[in-house]
Design a protein around this motif. Structure first.
Motif, PDB file in Angstrom:
ATOM      1  N   SER A  29       0.841  -1.196   0.000  1.00 17.43           N
ATOM      2  CA  SER A  29       0.000   0.000   0.000  1.00 17.43           C
ATOM      3  C   SER A  29       0.873   1.241   0.000  1.00 17.43           C
ATOM      4  N   ARG A  33       0.089  10.908   2.362  1.00 12.39           N
ATOM      5  CA  ARG A  33      -1.014  11.767   2.790  1.00 12.39           C
ATOM      6  C   ARG A  33      -1.232  12.927   1.838  1.00 12.39           C
ATOM      7  N   ILE A  47      -8.096  13.198  -0.910  1.00 12.62           N
ATOM      8  CA  ILE A  47      -8.105  11.876  -1.535  1.00 12.62           C
ATOM      9  C   ILE A  47      -9.408  11.672  -2.303  1.00 12.62           C
ATOM     10  N   SER A  49      -9.938   8.517  -4.310  1.00 14.23           N
ATOM     11  CA  SER A  49     -10.292   7.106  -4.227  1.00 14.23           C
ATOM     12  C   SER A  49      -9.028   6.261  -4.120  1.00 14.23           C
ATOM     13  N   TYR A  50      -9.248   4.966  -4.099  1.00 17.38           N
ATOM     14  CA  TYR A  50      -8.159   3.992  -4.063  1.00 17.38           C
ATOM     15  C   TYR A  50      -8.392   2.979  -5.180  1.00 17.38           C
ATOM     16  N   ARG A  72      -3.469   5.401  -3.990  1.00 10.95           N
ATOM     17  CA  ARG A  72      -4.429   6.492  -3.820  1.00 10.95           C
ATOM     18  C   ARG A  72      -4.493   7.369  -5.056  1.00 10.95           C
ATOM     19  N   LYS A  73      -5.693   7.909  -5.287  1.00 14.04           N
ATOM     20  CA  LYS A  73      -5.877   8.975  -6.266  1.00 14.04           C
ATOM     21  C   LYS A  73      -6.248  10.232  -5.487  1.00 14.04           C
ATOM     22  N   GLU A  87      -3.215  10.125  -9.814  1.00 15.90           N
ATOM     23  CA  GLU A  87      -2.793   9.041  -8.929  1.00 15.90           C
ATOM     24  C   GLU A  87      -1.415   9.325  -8.351  1.00 15.90           C
TER      25      GLU A  87
END
Length: 112
Positions: A29, A33, A47, A49-50, A72-73, A87
Motif C-alpha cells: 500500500s 497523505r 483523496i 479514491s483507491y 491512492r488517487k 494518482e
C-alpha cells in the motif's frame, strides 16, 4: 526471515509478503497523505479514491514475482489545471514495470 519493508521507500507499507515454491507475492500500500499534481505541480491532500495496480516485474533467481499495489488517487484543487484527478506516482518507467519496485527487488535478490 526476510524483511521486505526494509527494501521499500518509507511511503509504502507491506501488507502481505510470501515466498513459496518459486513464487514471491507482495501486497503493498502507498499511504502518502499528499501528492503533487503531475500537470500543475500543486500539492494536494484531498483523496479521491483507491485502486489496485498489478504491474509485471521480472523474476528473481527463477522466482515469479507477483506485485499488488493499493494506490491512492487525489483531487487537483487548482481551478486552472486540466487534470482534476491524479494518482500517486509510484511508477517511474514503463507502464508494465516499476523503477522503485525493481530497485527494491534487486536488493532482495542479493539476499534470497
Amino acid at each position: 526471515m526476510l524483511k521486505f519493508a526494509s527494501f521499500f521507500p518509507d511511503d509504502f507499507k507491506i501488507n502481505t509478503a510470501e515466498i513459496d515454491k518459486g513464487k514471491i507475492s507482495l501486497e503493498i500500500s502507498s499511504f502518502q497523505r499528499h501528492s503533487f499534481c503531475p500537470l500543475c505541480k500543486k500539492n494536494s491532500r484531498r483523496i479521491h479514491s483507491y485502486y489496485y495496480r498489478k504491474p509485471m516485474d521480472l523474476p528473481i533467481l527463477g522466482n515469479v514475482v507477483y506485485l499488488i499495489f493499493y494506490v491512492r488517487k487525489f483531487f487537483c484543487d487548482n481551478a486552472n489545471c486540466e487534470r482534476h484527478i491524479f494518482e500517486v506516482d509510484i511508477f517511474l518507467s514503463c507502464e508494465s514495470g516499476t523503477f522503485k519496485v525493481s530497485l527494491a527487488l534487486s536488493k532482495m535478490s542479493i539476499i534470497i
